[in-house]
Write a protein that holds these residues in place. Structure first.
Motif, PDB file in Angstrom:
ATOM      1  N   SER A 213     -13.274   5.307 -14.137  1.00  0.00           N
ATOM      2  CA  SER A 213     -13.435   3.866 -13.892  1.00  0.00           C
ATOM      3  C   SER A 213     -14.076   3.156 -15.070  1.00  0.00           C
ATOM      4  O   SER A 213     -13.999   1.933 -15.184  1.00  0.00           O
TER       5      SER A 213
ATOM      6  N   THR B 185      -1.638   0.883  -9.327  1.00  0.00           N
ATOM      7  CA  THR B 185      -2.800   1.513  -9.964  1.00  0.00           C
ATOM      8  C   THR B 185      -4.126   0.948  -9.457  1.00  0.00           C
ATOM      9  O   THR B 185      -5.181   1.297 -10.002  1.00  0.00           O
ATOM     10  N   THR B 186      -4.103   0.122  -8.428  1.00  0.00           N
ATOM     11  CA  THR B 186      -5.348  -0.403  -7.882  1.00  0.00           C
ATOM     12  C   THR B 186      -5.854   0.494  -6.758  1.00  0.00           C
ATOM     13  O   THR B 186      -5.078   1.181  -6.089  1.00  0.00           O
ATOM     14  N   ALA B 187      -7.159   0.457  -6.540  1.00  0.00           N
ATOM     15  CA  ALA B 187      -7.749   1.262  -5.468  1.00  0.00           C
ATOM     16  C   ALA B 187      -7.207   0.844  -4.116  1.00  0.00           C
ATOM     17  O   ALA B 187      -7.004   1.677  -3.222  1.00  0.00           O
ATOM     18  N   GLU B 188      -6.937  -0.457  -3.949  1.00  0.00           N
ATOM     19  CA  GLU B 188      -6.449  -0.958  -2.674  1.00  0.00           C
ATOM     20  C   GLU B 188      -5.070  -0.413  -2.334  1.00  0.00           C
ATOM     21  O   GLU B 188      -4.728  -0.261  -1.158  1.00  0.00           O
TER      22      GLU B 188
ATOM     23  N   THR C 259       0.837  -1.200   0.000  1.00  0.00           N
ATOM     24  CA  THR C 259       0.000   0.000   0.000  1.00  0.00           C
ATOM     25  C   THR C 259       0.872   1.251   0.000  1.00  0.00           C
ATOM     26  O   THR C 259       2.026   1.220   0.461  1.00  0.00           O
TER      27      THR C 259
ATOM     28  N   GLU D 113      -4.855   7.645  -8.721  1.00  0.00           N
ATOM     29  CA  GLU D 113      -4.713   7.102 -10.075  1.00  0.00           C
ATOM     30  C   GLU D 113      -5.141   8.142 -11.107  1.00  0.00           C
ATOM     31  O   GLU D 113      -6.283   8.589 -11.125  1.00  0.00           O
TER      32      GLU D 113
ATOM     33  N   ALA E 289       2.510  -5.008  -4.734  1.00  0.00           N
ATOM     34  CA  ALA E 289       1.185  -4.761  -5.300  1.00  0.00           C
ATOM     35  C   ALA E 289       1.210  -3.784  -6.470  1.00  0.00           C
ATOM     36  O   ALA E 289       2.146  -2.996  -6.641  1.00  0.00           O
ATOM     37  N   ASP E 290       0.158  -3.828  -7.251  1.00  0.00           N
ATOM     38  CA  ASP E 290      -0.041  -2.939  -8.394  1.00  0.00           C
ATOM     39  C   ASP E 290      -0.398  -1.545  -7.884  1.00  0.00           C
ATOM     40  O   ASP E 290      -1.436  -1.354  -7.241  1.00  0.00           O
TER      41      ASP E 290
ATOM     42  N   TYR F  71       1.975  -9.146 -10.060  1.00  0.00           N
ATOM     43  CA  TYR F  71       2.137  -8.128  -9.013  1.00  0.00           C
ATOM     44  C   TYR F  71       2.129  -8.831  -7.653  1.00  0.00           C
ATOM     45  O   TYR F  71       1.101  -8.977  -7.005  1.00  0.00           O
TER      46      TYR F  71
END
Length: 397
Positions: free
Chosen positions: A394, A347-350, A309, A355, A344-345, A334
């Motif tokens: 999105s 570009t993910t929301a998590e 994160t 972004e 982790a990626d 990832y």
């Protein structure tokens, strides 16, 4: 032990194969032939003699240990004649000392680059060398000769290995906003500029960013640094899936930022634009960035930042991320297993980064192409015009 090594080889193959499958033939051959790179972590040639030099009646700052404030204070105490003497005798040392005045470093590096050009030309003409060595020397001579073109501002130069070079576009002395491009794999002296496809080289990216800043704000005083200041992975081999080279590059990036604090007039921390494996370097460096305010860290085409994160990167950075749908890096796993992979990626929301849109960009190196949303957003972030940044919709693929 043998089982552990076998598992590691399998994982390396899996990571490399994932990238190769989506980047096709030439990359596959490159991955198969690539070797692990030797990181450059020691001061440049001439440093030992520099440390032993007593001609000024006092110790010269040790390039291996002196911090940027110490270096800045030392050069501020010198007469112009004393500065000139050090530039002439120790061009590689002065040219790579973060904290030394940029204009002085430009002069020193011009001498160092000319020396390497002349040495390479002599090797290219040496009949005792084989054709491969002579061709490599001729290529190095051509690469260095281009750096000597009028008006170029070479902030750092080190001819060891594949060659390290950093260049400033704009005026560091007057800039209100500074950006640093941190490149990924295959960035070195020979690939600093890509004449056939400029945006594949960090030099082309930096020029495009500066032009976009001026387009958005013609009166803005900005500077961009194309920083090939660490040894990058070569191809898609083992180095690309571990953080070893990134970790070796972090102290060099932090010294650059410390030097800019001493030698630039702006109170705004430089923004970092981190491409591909360069985002691993930025991820490793982020927790150690303690500047006068939050540092913008922009990652694009990223394989990960070594964390799960954005919160793990510390409170000193503001993380932005983007990846266009045609970028092959999106097909790389990832994850991080046993020191392989980069987490982790982003570009993910998590992950928790902001972004931004890269609409119009194509491929792994297309983020600085004209009229793309990514270039517009990079320019806005570099200028601090955050209200002009467009976020990823999105509904986009």
């Amino acid at each position: 032990m043998q089982r552990r090594r076998r598992v590691k080889r399998i994982l390396i193959g899996a990571f490399a194969a994932s990238a190769v499958l989506v980047d096709a033939g030439a990359a596959a051959a490159q991955a198969a032939a690539s070797n692990e790179q030797v990181a450059i972590t020691t001061p440049p040639a001439g440093s030992a003699a520099w440390v032993e030099d007593e001609s000024l009646g006092r110790a010269l700052p040790d390039p291996a240990t002196a911090d940027a404030p110490t270096v800045a204070a030392f050069f501020a105490s010198l007469t112009e004649a004393e500065q000139d003497r050090l530039v002439q005798i120790y061009p590689l040392v002065v040219g790579n000392l973060d904290g030394a005045p940029p204009a002085l470093r430009y002069r020193a590096n011009r001498l160092a680059v000319a020396d390497e050009r002349d040495r390479s030309r002599a090797r290219a003409a040496d009949p005792r060398l084989g054709p491969v060595e002579r061709a490599a020397a001729e290529a190095r001579a051509d690469d260095t000769a281009r750096l000597l073109q009028k008006g170029r501002q070479i902030l750092a130069f080190d001819p060891r290995g594949r060659g390290l070079v950093s260049e400033v576009y704009g005026d560091l002395a007057t800039a209100d906003r500074i950006s640093v491009l941190v490149p990924g794999s295959d960035a070195d002296l020979g690939h600093f500029e890509q004449s056939g496809d400029p945006l594949r080289g960090v030099s082309g990216m930096a020029k495009a960013l500066l032009a976009e800043e001026h387009r958005q704000s013609p009166s803005a005083k900005t500077a961009v640094i194309a920083w090939t200041g660490y040894v990058t992975p070569s191809g898609l081999g083992p180095d690309a899936v571990t953080s070893r080279l990134a970790e070796a590059g972090v102290p060099r990036l932090l010294r650059l930022l410390a030097g800019l604090r001493e030698t630039s007039s702006t109170s705004v921390p430089p923004a970092l634009f981190c491409h591909s494996y360069g985002s691993v370097v930025c991820g490793e460096a982020a927790p150690r960035i303690k500047d006068r305010g939050a540092t913008d860290v922009v990652v694009f085409g990223s394989p990960g930042m070594g964390v799960e994160t954005a919160g793990e990167l510390g409170s000193g950075v503001r993380v932005w991320a983007t990846r266009n749908p045609t970028d092959w890096i999106g097909n790389v796993p990832y994850l991080e297993v046993g020191g392989l992979g980069h987490g982790a990626d982003p570009t993910t929301a998590e992950f928790g980064a902001v972004e931004v849109s890269s609409q119009g960009a194509a491929g792994h190196t297309g983020y600085f192409a004209n009229s793309t949303a990514s270039l517009h957003n990079f320019g806005a972030i570099a200028l601090g015009a955050y209200q002009d940044v467009t976020l990823r919709d999105s509904r986009q693929p």
